[in-house]
Design a protein around this motif. Structure first.
Motif, PDB file in Angstrom:
ATOM      1  N   THR A   1      11.754 127.463 -24.880  1.00 56.13           N
ATOM      2  CA  THR A   1      12.402 128.045 -23.691  1.00 56.13           C
ATOM      3  C   THR A   1      13.135 129.343 -24.008  1.00 56.13           C
ATOM      4  OG1 THR A   1      14.323 126.657 -24.142  1.00 56.13           O
ATOM      5  CG2 THR A   1      12.704 125.808 -22.571  1.00 56.13           C
ATOM      6  N   ASP A   2      13.592 129.500 -25.249  1.00 50.43           N
ATOM      7  CA  ASP A   2      14.365 130.684 -25.596  1.00 50.43           C
ATOM      8  C   ASP A   2      13.505 131.789 -26.229  1.00 50.43           C
ATOM      9  OD1 ASP A   2      13.928 128.992 -27.728  1.00 50.43           O
ATOM     10  OD2 ASP A   2      15.842 129.396 -28.702  1.00 50.43           O
ATOM     11  N   GLU A   3      12.198 131.603 -26.199  1.00 51.73           N
ATOM     12  CA  GLU A   3      11.320 132.662 -26.716  1.00 51.73           C
ATOM     13  C   GLU A   3      10.227 132.949 -25.673  1.00 51.73           C
ATOM     14  OE1 GLU A   3      10.069 131.581 -30.681  1.00 51.73           O
ATOM     15  OE2 GLU A   3      12.116 131.494 -31.416  1.00 51.73           O
ATOM     16  N   TRP A   4       9.050 132.505 -25.911  1.00 58.35           N
ATOM     17  CA  TRP A   4       7.912 132.822 -25.044  1.00 58.35           C
ATOM     18  C   TRP A   4       7.475 131.560 -24.313  1.00 58.35           C
ATOM     19  CZ3 TRP A   4       2.470 134.340 -27.292  1.00 58.35           C
ATOM     20  CH2 TRP A   4       1.599 134.635 -26.238  1.00 58.35           C
ATOM     21  N   GLN A   5       8.219 131.214 -23.292  1.00 57.53           N
ATOM     22  CA  GLN A   5       7.922 129.984 -22.559  1.00 57.53           C
ATOM     23  C   GLN A   5       6.717 130.179 -21.641  1.00 57.53           C
ATOM     24  OE1 GLN A   5      10.921 128.488 -19.819  1.00 57.53           O
ATOM     25  NE2 GLN A   5      10.380 126.396 -20.334  1.00 57.53           N
ATOM     26  N   MET A   6       5.890 129.143 -21.549  1.00 59.46           N
ATOM     27  CA  MET A   6       4.707 129.195 -20.691  1.00 59.46           C
ATOM     28  C   MET A   6       4.945 128.383 -19.420  1.00 59.46           C
ATOM     29  SD  MET A   6       2.670 131.022 -22.574  1.00 59.46           S
ATOM     30  CE  MET A   6       0.957 130.834 -22.119  1.00 59.46           C
ATOM     31  N   LYS A   7       4.377 128.874 -18.316  1.00 60.05           N
ATOM     32  CA  LYS A   7       4.506 128.148 -17.043  1.00 60.05           C
ATOM     33  C   LYS A   7       3.934 126.737 -17.141  1.00 60.05           C
ATOM     34  CE  LYS A   7       4.351 132.109 -13.901  1.00 60.05           C
ATOM     35  NZ  LYS A   7       3.488 132.894 -12.987  1.00 60.05           N
ATOM     36  N   SER A   8       2.843 126.609 -17.886  1.00 60.09           N
ATOM     37  CA  SER A   8       2.205 125.293 -17.984  1.00 60.09           C
ATOM     38  C   SER A   8       3.146 124.267 -18.610  1.00 60.09           C
ATOM     39  CB  SER A   8       0.924 125.402 -18.810  1.00 60.09           C
ATOM     40  OG  SER A   8       1.213 125.930 -20.089  1.00 60.09           O
ATOM     41  N   ASN A   9       4.000 124.709 -19.541  1.00 58.26           N
ATOM     42  CA  ASN A   9       4.933 123.776 -20.164  1.00 58.26           C
ATOM     43  C   ASN A   9       6.040 123.366 -19.195  1.00 58.26           C
ATOM     44  OD1 ASN A   9       3.664 123.615 -22.650  1.00 58.26           O
ATOM     45  ND2 ASN A   9       4.700 125.415 -23.450  1.00 58.26           N
ATOM     46  N   VAL A  10       6.454 124.287 -18.316  1.00 59.08           N
ATOM     47  CA  VAL A  10       7.454 123.948 -17.295  1.00 59.08           C
ATOM     48  C   VAL A  10       6.863 122.916 -16.346  1.00 59.08           C
ATOM     49  CG1 VAL A  10       8.851 124.839 -15.399  1.00 59.08           C
ATOM     50  CG2 VAL A  10       8.523 126.227 -17.465  1.00 59.08           C
ATOM     51  N   LYS A  11       5.618 123.164 -15.950  1.00 59.44           N
ATOM     52  CA  LYS A  11       4.930 122.254 -15.019  1.00 59.44           C
ATOM     53  C   LYS A  11       4.816 120.856 -15.614  1.00 59.44           C
ATOM     54  CE  LYS A  11       0.654 122.161 -12.309  1.00 59.44           C
ATOM     55  NZ  LYS A  11      -0.663 122.779 -12.133  1.00 59.44           N
ATOM     56  N   GLU A  12       4.576 120.787 -16.932  1.00 59.17           N
ATOM     57  CA  GLU A  12       4.398 119.484 -17.585  1.00 59.17           C
ATOM     58  C   GLU A  12       5.701 118.935 -18.165  1.00 59.17           C
ATOM     59  OE1 GLU A  12       1.352 120.204 -20.454  1.00 59.17           O
ATOM     60  OE2 GLU A  12      -0.069 120.892 -18.934  1.00 59.17           O
ATOM     61  N   ASP A  13       6.817 119.630 -17.874  1.00 63.62           N
ATOM     62  CA  ASP A  13       8.126 119.212 -18.375  1.00 63.62           C
ATOM     63  C   ASP A  13       8.146 119.096 -19.897  1.00 63.62           C
ATOM     64  OD1 ASP A  13      10.787 118.504 -18.242  1.00 63.62           O
ATOM     65  OD2 ASP A  13      10.363 116.363 -18.043  1.00 63.62           O
ATOM     66  N   VAL A  14       7.575 120.088 -20.536  1.00 62.07           N
ATOM     67  CA  VAL A  14       7.633 120.166 -21.998  1.00 62.07           C
ATOM     68  C   VAL A  14       8.467 121.401 -22.330  1.00 62.07           C
ATOM     69  CG1 VAL A  14       6.302 120.330 -24.127  1.00 62.07           C
ATOM     70  CG2 VAL A  14       5.383 119.069 -22.188  1.00 62.07           C
ATOM     71  N   CYS A  15       9.772 121.247 -22.222  1.00 60.49           N
ATOM     72  CA  CYS A  15      10.685 122.389 -22.347  1.00 60.49           C
ATOM     73  C   CYS A  15      11.683 122.133 -23.468  1.00 60.49           C
ATOM     74  CB  CYS A  15      11.417 122.629 -21.030  1.00 60.49           C
ATOM     75  SG  CYS A  15      10.304 122.920 -19.638  1.00 60.49           S
ATOM     76  N   TYR A  16      11.549 122.869 -24.532  1.00 62.46           N
ATOM     77  CA  TYR A  16      12.446 122.743 -25.679  1.00 62.46           C
ATOM     78  C   TYR A  16      12.817 124.126 -26.182  1.00 62.46           C
ATOM     79  CZ  TYR A  16      10.604 117.966 -25.920  1.00 62.46           C
ATOM     80  OH  TYR A  16      10.234 116.679 -25.634  1.00 62.46           O
ATOM     81  N   ALA A  17      14.083 124.269 -26.583  1.00 67.15           N
ATOM     82  CA  ALA A  17      14.483 125.495 -27.275  1.00 67.15           C
ATOM     83  C   ALA A  17      13.947 125.420 -28.708  1.00 67.15           C
ATOM     84  CB  ALA A  17      15.994 125.634 -27.277  1.00 67.15           C
ATOM     85  N   GLN A  18      13.835 126.586 -29.335  1.00 65.86           N
ATOM     86  CA  GLN A  18      13.379 126.592 -30.735  1.00 65.86           C
ATOM     87  C   GLN A  18      14.405 125.833 -31.589  1.00 65.86           C
ATOM     88  OE1 GLN A  18      10.813 126.615 -32.844  1.00 65.86           O
ATOM     89  NE2 GLN A  18      10.282 128.712 -32.252  1.00 65.86           N
ATOM     90  N   PRO A  19      13.985 124.784 -32.297  1.00 66.19           N
ATOM     91  CA  PRO A  19      14.925 124.019 -33.122  1.00 66.19           C
ATOM     92  C   PRO A  19      15.652 124.896 -34.143  1.00 66.19           C
ATOM     93  CG  PRO A  19      12.849 122.864 -32.943  1.00 66.19           C
ATOM     94  CD  PRO A  19      12.629 124.225 -32.357  1.00 66.19           C
ATOM     95  N   LYS A  20      16.950 124.665 -34.239  1.00 64.73           N
ATOM     96  CA  LYS A  20      17.761 125.377 -35.233  1.00 64.73           C
ATOM     97  C   LYS A  20      18.076 124.487 -36.428  1.00 64.73           C
ATOM     98  CE  LYS A  20      18.383 129.125 -32.624  1.00 64.73           C
ATOM     99  NZ  LYS A  20      17.481 128.768 -31.518  1.00 64.73           N
ATOM    100  N   THR A  21      17.835 123.189 -36.263  1.00 61.43           N
ATOM    101  CA  THR A  21      18.094 122.245 -37.353  1.00 61.43           C
ATOM    102  C   THR A  21      16.877 121.336 -37.538  1.00 61.43           C
ATOM    103  OG1 THR A  21      18.983 120.497 -35.931  1.00 61.43           O
ATOM    104  CG2 THR A  21      20.536 122.182 -36.709  1.00 61.43           C
ATOM    105  N   LEU A  22      16.816 120.723 -38.713  1.00 57.66           N
ATOM    106  CA  LEU A  22      15.716 119.803 -38.996  1.00 57.66           C
ATOM    107  C   LEU A  22      15.785 118.586 -38.071  1.00 57.66           C
ATOM    108  CD1 LEU A  22      13.294 119.576 -40.819  1.00 57.66           C
ATOM    109  CD2 LEU A  22      14.725 118.487 -42.544  1.00 57.66           C
TER     110      LEU A  22
END
Lengths: 88, 134
Positions: free
Chosen positions: B25-46
């Motif tokens: 979500t904080d980089e290059w988010q795709m509409k298809s991922n919003v539609k499928e509710d696959v929304c994650y920020a780039q992990p900062k921790t393991l």
């Protein structure tokens, strides 16, 4: 401005517009052109591994979040298909 | 890849390696991922990577063995893995097949062709539970 420079400038602008339209179609939308240029293009020169090269070993974390293992541990007995990817 | 796994798991081993997100979500988010509710920020921790990887496996009922790249992106760097890429490593620890950079050159059918050439064509599996990623 001379006729030469007008034609040169016009040609360059035309090529830029054509490239932008082409990338928009390829990426999905004009907004995605930024993503393509910012995030994908820098990676397109990568991928130096070829058939016959030694497979690099890397340490990975298991899904439980605590156990670690080496990719090399999964090779040897049979061929190993490795799928790299993410959720998004 | 799940179909190929089901078809050839008796002949070869499989390992899925989760690398950094391709379309957070904080980089290059795709509409298809919003539609499928696959929304994650780039992990900062393991821990965040582990959480997303587990979300993926549970939501997609993904059956393949799984590993997670470290925060230093060692696997990504060694295999030019991002955003997605396929390899086959032979019994001697050498690259037998190196796929292209996804999504445009990510081609599971090339893996199937390699496996079919070595073990013969197999297409027993159903197309039912076959998540598209990784």
């Amino acid at each position: 401005m001379s006729r030469f420079w007008k034609w040169t400038l016009g040609s360059v602008l035309g090529l830029l517009v054509a490239a932008f339209v082409g990338l928009s179609l390829m990426a999905g939308s004009p907004k995605d052109v930024y993503g393509l240029v910012r995030y994908a293009f820098p990676h397109m020169h990568r991928g130096k591994l070829r058939a016959g090269d030694d497979a690099p070993d890397v340490r990975l974390l298991a899904l439980d979040g605590s156990n670690r293992f080496h990719l090399r541990e999964r090779t040897g007995a049979r061929p190993l298909v490795v799928i790299f990817g993410s959720y998004t | 890849m799940v179909k190929i796994y089901n078809d050839y798991k008796d002949h070869v081993d499989f390992l899925t390696v989760y690398v950094r997100e391709a379309h957070p979500t904080d980089e290059w988010q795709m509409k298809s991922n919003v539609k499928e509710d696959v929304c994650y920020a780039q992990p900062k921790t393991l821990e965040q990577r582990v959480a997303i990887a587990n979300d993926f496996v549970q939501r997609q009922k993904y059956p393949l063995p799984f590993g997670i790249d470290d925060m230093n992106d060692a696997a990504d760097l060694a295999y030019s893995a991002w955003p997605e890429r396929l390899y086959i490593i032979d019994e001697h620890g050498r690259i037998a097949y190196a796929g292209g950079m996804g999504p445009f050159n990510y081609d599971p059918e090339e893996v199937r062709a390699w496996l079919a050439k070595r073990y013969g064509p197999v297409t027993q599996s159903s197309s039912a539970a076959a998540p598209s990623k990784p």
